[in-house]
Design a protein around this motif. Structure first.
Motif, PDB file in Angstrom:
ATOM      1  N   GLN A   9       0.819  -1.209   0.000  1.00  0.00           N
ATOM      2  CA  GLN A   9       0.000   0.000   0.000  1.00  0.00           C
ATOM      3  C   GLN A   9       0.858   1.266   0.000  1.00  0.00           C
ATOM      4  O   GLN A   9       0.505   2.268  -0.627  1.00  0.00           O
ATOM      5  CB  GLN A   9      -0.945   0.005   1.214  1.00  0.00           C
ATOM      6  N   LEU A  10       1.981   1.212   0.681  1.00  0.00           N
ATOM      7  CA  LEU A  10       2.882   2.367   0.714  1.00  0.00           C
ATOM      8  C   LEU A  10       3.537   2.595  -0.641  1.00  0.00           C
ATOM      9  O   LEU A  10       3.773   3.739  -1.044  1.00  0.00           O
ATOM     10  CB  LEU A  10       3.957   2.165   1.786  1.00  0.00           C
ATOM     11  N   GLN A  11       3.835   1.506  -1.357  1.00  0.00           N
ATOM     12  CA  GLN A  11       4.452   1.643  -2.675  1.00  0.00           C
ATOM     13  C   GLN A  11       3.558   2.420  -3.634  1.00  0.00           C
ATOM     14  O   GLN A  11       4.051   3.150  -4.492  1.00  0.00           O
ATOM     15  CB  GLN A  11       4.762   0.259  -3.255  1.00  0.00           C
ATOM     16  N   PHE A  12       2.245   2.288  -3.478  1.00  0.00           N
ATOM     17  CA  PHE A  12       1.323   3.053  -4.311  1.00  0.00           C
ATOM     18  C   PHE A  12       1.450   4.551  -4.049  1.00  0.00           C
ATOM     19  O   PHE A  12       1.006   5.368  -4.860  1.00  0.00           O
ATOM     20  CB  PHE A  12      -0.121   2.621  -4.056  1.00  0.00           C
ATOM     21  N   ARG A  13       2.057   4.911  -2.931  1.00  0.00           N
ATOM     22  CA  ARG A  13       2.181   6.314  -2.526  1.00  0.00           C
ATOM     23  C   ARG A  13       3.642   6.769  -2.498  1.00  0.00           C
ATOM     24  O   ARG A  13       3.969   7.765  -1.857  1.00  0.00           O
ATOM     25  CB  ARG A  13       1.533   6.501  -1.146  1.00  0.00           C
ATOM     26  N   VAL A  21       2.249  12.200   6.238  1.00  0.00           N
ATOM     27  CA  VAL A  21       1.692  11.434   7.356  1.00  0.00           C
ATOM     28  C   VAL A  21       0.310  10.901   6.998  1.00  0.00           C
ATOM     29  O   VAL A  21      -0.031   9.754   7.317  1.00  0.00           O
ATOM     30  CB  VAL A  21       1.609  12.321   8.620  1.00  0.00           C
ATOM     31  N   LEU A  22      -0.487  11.721   6.309  1.00  0.00           N
ATOM     32  CA  LEU A  22      -1.833  11.290   5.920  1.00  0.00           C
ATOM     33  C   LEU A  22      -1.752  10.070   5.010  1.00  0.00           C
ATOM     34  O   LEU A  22      -2.443   9.066   5.233  1.00  0.00           O
ATOM     35  CB  LEU A  22      -2.571  12.421   5.219  1.00  0.00           C
ATOM     36  N   GLY A  23      -0.921  10.129   3.975  1.00  0.00           N
ATOM     37  CA  GLY A  23      -0.793   9.016   3.038  1.00  0.00           C
ATOM     38  C   GLY A  23      -0.354   7.733   3.714  1.00  0.00           C
ATOM     39  O   GLY A  23      -0.864   6.646   3.409  1.00  0.00           O
ATOM     40  N   ALA A  24       0.586   7.849   4.659  1.00  0.00           N
ATOM     41  CA  ALA A  24       1.075   6.675   5.374  1.00  0.00           C
ATOM     42  C   ALA A  24      -0.029   6.038   6.208  1.00  0.00           C
ATOM     43  O   ALA A  24      -0.157   4.806   6.262  1.00  0.00           O
ATOM     44  CB  ALA A  24       2.251   7.063   6.269  1.00  0.00           C
ATOM     45  N   ASN A  25      -0.862   6.872   6.824  1.00  0.00           N
ATOM     46  CA  ASN A  25      -1.931   6.331   7.668  1.00  0.00           C
ATOM     47  C   ASN A  25      -3.118   5.817   6.855  1.00  0.00           C
ATOM     48  O   ASN A  25      -3.800   4.882   7.278  1.00  0.00           O
ATOM     49  CB  ASN A  25      -2.374   7.390   8.683  1.00  0.00           C
ATOM     50  N   ILE A  26      -3.350   6.397   5.697  1.00  0.00           N
ATOM     51  CA  ILE A  26      -4.364   5.842   4.786  1.00  0.00           C
ATOM     52  C   ILE A  26      -3.911   4.452   4.349  1.00  0.00           C
ATOM     53  O   ILE A  26      -4.713   3.512   4.261  1.00  0.00           O
ATOM     54  CB  ILE A  26      -4.569   6.751   3.566  1.00  0.00           C
ATOM     55  N   ALA A  27      -2.601   4.315   4.072  1.00  0.00           N
ATOM     56  CA  ALA A  27      -2.047   3.005   3.705  1.00  0.00           C
ATOM     57  C   ALA A  27      -2.263   1.997   4.829  1.00  0.00           C
ATOM     58  O   ALA A  27      -2.586   0.826   4.581  1.00  0.00           O
ATOM     59  CB  ALA A  27      -0.565   3.132   3.384  1.00  0.00           C
ATOM     60  N   GLY A  33      10.798   6.821   3.283  1.00  0.00           N
ATOM     61  CA  GLY A  33      10.421   7.756   2.224  1.00  0.00           C
ATOM     62  C   GLY A  33       9.121   8.485   2.461  1.00  0.00           C
ATOM     63  O   GLY A  33       8.475   8.923   1.500  1.00  0.00           O
ATOM     64  N   MET A  34       8.726   8.667   3.719  1.00  0.00           N
ATOM     65  CA  MET A  34       7.440   9.307   4.006  1.00  0.00           C
ATOM     66  C   MET A  34       7.450  10.782   3.614  1.00  0.00           C
ATOM     67  O   MET A  34       6.449  11.303   3.116  1.00  0.00           O
ATOM     68  CB  MET A  34       7.085   9.145   5.482  1.00  0.00           C
ATOM     69  N   LYS A  35       8.551  11.487   3.846  1.00  0.00           N
ATOM     70  CA  LYS A  35       8.716  12.887   3.446  1.00  0.00           C
ATOM     71  C   LYS A  35       7.544  13.766   3.886  1.00  0.00           C
ATOM     72  O   LYS A  35       7.038  14.590   3.121  1.00  0.00           O
ATOM     73  CB  LYS A  35       8.906  12.984   1.930  1.00  0.00           C
TER      74      LYS A  35
END
Length: 354
Positions: free
Chosen positions: A226-230, A248-254, A243-245
């Motif tokens: 899921q993280l790779q999609f982001r 935070v929102l994208g990581a938690n959606i993942a 690679g969160m950069k």
């Protein structure tokens, strides 16, 4: 017109003077450019030094907070600092053990202790001189027992599931080999469910089907996908997002999507530890997303979108992370954040008010 030596010499002298002035000007410009460059390098160096100092301070603060979390969960300060020396992965594992123990009435802190190594029998003074500095002792067997023993009938399947996860970490989700491995994983889940169903559970006992390593690998593998999609990834060994950069929102959606997918794919196996781990991942993601929503409302109130009600049409007009408000009773509004997970957390309610 005759040739004038005086005019020629005068012109040559004037040209020579202009040449000298131009060279002086060039040298001055070069000097100024060099000084400007030195100033720029010095300024960039100071900025870089400040950035490194700020990062060290932030890392130190984060480390102290994690040590504080471990001590708050019952671990001694010395043991917590010893765990911290082993890195972020060790800290995350220890906190997970402590939290699981607290939720299940087990003093997991007792599995992490400090003690002298190499003590000799006999004269105490001799023993003290021979003793090495205090070291961290981890009761791995006690921790495994806390999570519960895994039936031997499930061991082979667990090993195969972990092997599949390790292979998938080296592939992208679009790779045909990744898809084939996922099919093999699902077949193993089906086998585990069949074995569990065939066992005699008349005595009411419910043995573990997944080992701790399999649970972490299964969740970590899907989270990595899921993280790779982001544009991010998951380090399974260190148990950290790479690679969160700041996303935070994208990581938690993942994390939310990972919880949904792993829960669905493993529900037939019916393993309590797997369910608890999925619930913990989802709960933490919801807390982080909720905080993100509060921050957005506070810092960007004009970006809140108002709707009379929520529908599929509403979804099509939103992007992940958008804050919406819809009318509620008593002239109030319900504020929510859009996640797009298409489940119970599709919209996470923040609060109801003005």
């Amino acid at each position: 017109m005759g040739f004038s030596l005086r005019s020629f010499l005068g012109g040559a002298a004037s040209a020579g003077s202009r040449g000298i002035e131009e060279r002086r000007a060039n040298l001055q410009r070069q000097k100024e450019t060099a000084e400007a460059r030195q100033w720029q390098i010095a300024t960039e160096g100071r900025a870089d030094s400040r950035a490194r100092k700020a990062k060290r301070a932030a890392d130190k603060k984060s480390l102290e907070e994690q040590i504080g979390t471990m001590t708050a969960l019952g671990m001694s300060a010395d043991a917590a600092r010893a765990v911290a020396k082993n890195g972020k992965g060790a800290i995350k594992v220890a906190i997970g053990d402590l939290q699981y123990g607290r939720e299940n009435g087990v003093n997991a802190a007792s599995y992490y202790t400090m003690g002298q190594k190499g003590l000799l029998q006999g004269d105490p003074s001799t023993a003290i001189k021979a003793a090495e500095p205090a070291g961290l002792a981890i009761d791995s067997e006690g921790i495994r027992n806390m999570y519960g023993a895994v039936d031997e009938d499930y061991t082979s399947h667990n090993e195969q599931i972990r092997a599949i996860t390790n292979k998938q970490f080296k592939l992208t989700p679009e790779d045909p080999s990744y898809v084939k491995l996922e099919e093999q994983r699902q077949a193993l889940y089906t086998d585990l469910a069949a074995i569990a169903g065939a066992k005699d559970t008349a005595d009411g006992e419910d043995s573990r089907k997944f080992t701790e390593g399999t649970v972490r690998a299964t969740i970590g593998g899907e989270l990595n996908k899921q993280l790779q999609f982001r544009g991010m990834s998951y380090d399974l060994e260190q148990q950290v997002i790479v690679g969160m950069k700041g996303d935070v929102l994208g990581a938690n959606i993942a994390s939310l999507k990972t919880a949904k997918i792993v829960r669905e794919s493993t529900k037939s196996v019916d393993d309590q530890f797997m369910r608890d781990s999925i619930d913990a991942l989802q709960k933490n993601a919801i807390v982080e997303i909720t905080q993100y929503g509060y921050n957005t409302i506070r810092t960007a109130p004009t970006e809140i979108k108002q709707f009379a009600s929520v529908s599929k049409e509403t979804d099509r007009s939103l992007k992940i992370g958008d804050i919406i408000k819809v009318p509620a009773e008593g002239g109030m509004f319900t504020y929510s954040i859009y996640t797009g997970t298409k489940d119970a957390n599709h919209y996470i309610t923040l609060y109801t008010g003005q």
